[in-house]
Design an enzyme around this catalytic site. Structure first.
Site, short mmCIF file in Angstrom:
data_model
loop_
_atom_site.label_atom_id
_atom_site.label_comp_id
_atom_site.label_asym_id
_atom_site.label_seq_id
_atom_site.Cartn_x
_atom_site.Cartn_y
_atom_site.Cartn_z
N ARG A 1 0.85 -1.19 0.00
CA ARG A 1 0.00 0.00 0.00
C ARG A 1 0.89 1.24 0.00
NH1 ARG A 1 -2.88 2.98 4.79
NH2 ARG A 1 -3.92 4.55 3.56
N HIS B 1 -3.09 10.90 0.84
CA HIS B 1 -2.55 10.68 2.19
C HIS B 1 -1.95 12.00 2.65
CE1 HIS B 1 -1.18 7.28 5.04
NE2 HIS B 1 -0.89 8.42 5.64
N GLU C 1 -7.71 8.36 6.34
CA GLU C 1 -8.02 8.96 7.64
C GLU C 1 -8.54 10.40 7.54
OE1 GLU C 1 -4.58 8.53 10.14
OE2 GLU C 1 -4.73 6.37 10.21
N ASN D 1 -7.54 1.59 9.72
CA ASN D 1 -6.24 1.78 10.37
C ASN D 1 -6.47 1.68 11.87
OD1 ASN D 1 -5.26 2.26 7.85
ND2 ASN D 1 -4.76 4.42 8.19
N TYR E 1 -4.53 1.34 15.70
CA TYR E 1 -3.31 1.39 16.50
C TYR E 1 -3.58 1.12 17.98
CZ TYR E 1 -0.87 3.14 12.45
OH TYR E 1 -0.31 3.23 11.20
N GLU F 1 -3.57 -0.29 8.02
CA GLU F 1 -2.41 0.11 8.82
C GLU F 1 -2.55 -0.48 10.22
OE1 GLU F 1 -1.53 4.31 9.21
OE2 GLU F 1 -1.90 4.64 7.07
#
Ligand code: FCB
Length: 476
Positions: A100, A144, A189, A319, A321, A379
């Site tokens: 990606r 991005h 995002e 994504n 985290y 991600e």
């Protein structure tokens, strides 16, 4: 590792703590699962003024004193633009079957509009050909965060014109590369682009205006819809989706007040994007809380926007985290809630709680509430202070473990019916970590920014070994 006894009211399914140390089993994943690594243009490419590339808001921001730690900029970054072939070999050596990356809009259209800068597009064409020649599937992100500065000068994402310009740019990229690229992500995002960029100003363009951040969020979502249409028109049959950064929410205590605060936080972070992308328009509870700052009150929601933002997509990119543990905080901002830092948890170098069970919860909840045709973790990763040994080795055990626990957390999500189609580790290599500059390293490959030498870390070796066993169908 322990985690606090909190449960999400949205996601009743929670991994038992013992699975947090689980190692993933390569045999658990479907044969066509996408295993990848991810990067973004401004974070790795460098060559900021070459071959006709225009300036982006991140060039301006990073060159403004005090905005980025250490005064770091993406001028050189990982010098990936000049090291393309070697980096492609590195990607192939890891054994991933997907990569990606993002296209820098100002390379393709230096001012964000008008004629194509062919040299810019050619770079991505070589990148795509190089991936395909090595048996790696390209996953292309159109945006991005590197908005052409000329568009920012005309209002940036706070202006609806930017959404239209984005749709045109998406059409150019899809027409130029869509014969070979079959997976497009429109926007990475939008929460970060809108809120960090226009709301609290820690990202480019550095504005601090709540109403403007919701104008930006609206136009990012409208731009997403226009880009979906453009990809459908210019790259028929390609898959297209959006990538959202989602955090599953958990009340700090099992009280009605904390549960309600968690729901508000979820609306702010997750539902504000998920609801419109799945055709439901904006969540009313958050519209009410925003008052004059809502896109409706600002008169920005035009007839047809709901359909546009909800244009059918082929997958959702997630994504992930960490998670959000939330308590009620009357009078704290407009959300009247606050994130707390649970005691006894593990934290990464960003002070983000390590919460792999929340990835399982999140994937099951998204499937249950929105039923996407497919979900890809686009991600997931962690920063830790790495130590380079005398022999150059980086034994990043904590990152290795983080990745293993999160890959393992996909297994119960798959078992529970989440249509998870792939996983991308963030990141292929250490890179320009936005406002943190080069200090925070997320790579599974170490980069010496003095010499540009790349060294696969222990985490990268673990991933490569896991993928080799995946392809061979060998157990853990
Ligand atoms: C995400 C961004 C990515 C990277 C990671 C750490 O929010 O999409 O570019 O910075 O965080």
């Amino acid at each position: 590792m322990t985690h606090p006894p909190v449960r999400s009211e949205f996601s009743p399914v929670t991994l038992p703590p013992e699975s947090l140390t689980a190692r993933p089993d390569p045999r658990h994943f479907p044969p066509r699962f996408a295993w990848g690594v991810a990067t973004a243009a401004y974070q790795i490419e460098g060559a900021a003024r070459e071959d006709g590339r225009g300036a982006s808001i991140w060039d301006t921001f990073s060159h403004t004193p005090g905005r980025v730690k250490g005064g770091d900029t993406g001028d050189v970054a990982c010098d990936h633009y000049h090291r393309l072939e070697a980096d492609l070999d590195l990607i192939a050596r890891l054994g991933v079957n997907a990569y990606r990356f993002s296209v820098a809009w100002p390379r393709v259209q230096p001012t964000g509009r008008g004629a194509v800068n062919q040299k810019g597009l050619d770079f991505y064409s070589r990148l795509v050909d190089g991936l395909l020649a090595r048996g790696v599937t390209p996953w292309l992100t159109l945006y991005h965060w590197d908005l052409p500065q000329a568009l920012q000068d005309a209002g940036g994402w706070a202006s609806r014109d930017t959404a239209h310009a984005f749709g045109e740019y998406a059409g150019i990229v899809a027409a130029g590369l869509g014969d070979r690229v079959r997976h497009f992500i429109t926007i990475n995002e939008p929460w970060c682009a809108a809120f960090l960029g226009y709301g609290i100003g820690i990202h480019a363009p550095g504005h601090t205006d709540l109403a403007q951040s919701y104008a930006a969020a609206h136009h990012l979502l409208v731009g997403h819809g226009l880009a979906v249409q453009a990809v459908r028109a210019h790259a028929p049959g390609a898959q297209v989706g959006i990538t959202l950064n989602l955090y599953e929410g958990y009340p700090a205590t099992d009280t009605p007040a904390d549960r309600a605060a968690t729901r508000r936080q979820d609306g702010f972070q997750n539902r504000w994007y998920l609801d419109p992308v799945y055709g439901r328009g904006y969540p009313q509870d958050i519209v009410d809380l925003l008052g004059d700052a809502s896109p409706h009150a600002q008169g920005l929601v035009l007839p047809g926007d709901r359909e546009l933002m909800g244009a059918p997509t082929d997958f959702l990119g997630v994504n992930m985290y960490s998670r959000a543990v939330v308590e009620d905080a009357p009078g704290d901002g407009w959300l009247h809630s606050r994130q707390v830092r649970p005691e006894g948890s593990e934290y990464t170098g960003f002070d983000w709680e390590v919460a792999p069970h929340s990835l399982t919860d999140l994937l099951l909840r998204v499937q249950r509430d929105y039923d996407p045709p497919a979900v890809y973790v686009t991600e997931n990763g962690a920063t830790y202070p790495d130590t380079v040994e005398a022999d150059g080795a980086v034994n990043d055990e904590a990152r290795s473990r983080y990745l293993q626990m999160h890959v393992a957390a996909l297994q119960p999500a798959l078992d529970g019916g989440a249509k998870v189609g792939g996983y991308f580790a963030w990141s292929l290599m250490d890179n320009f970590e936005w406002a943190e500059g080069y200090e925070k390293r997320f790579g599974i490959v170490h980069v010496d920014f003095g010499t540009q030498a790349r060294t696969v870390k222990a985490s990268g070796r673990w991933y490569a070994d896991f993928l080799a066993r995946t392809h061979a169908g060998v157990g853990a």
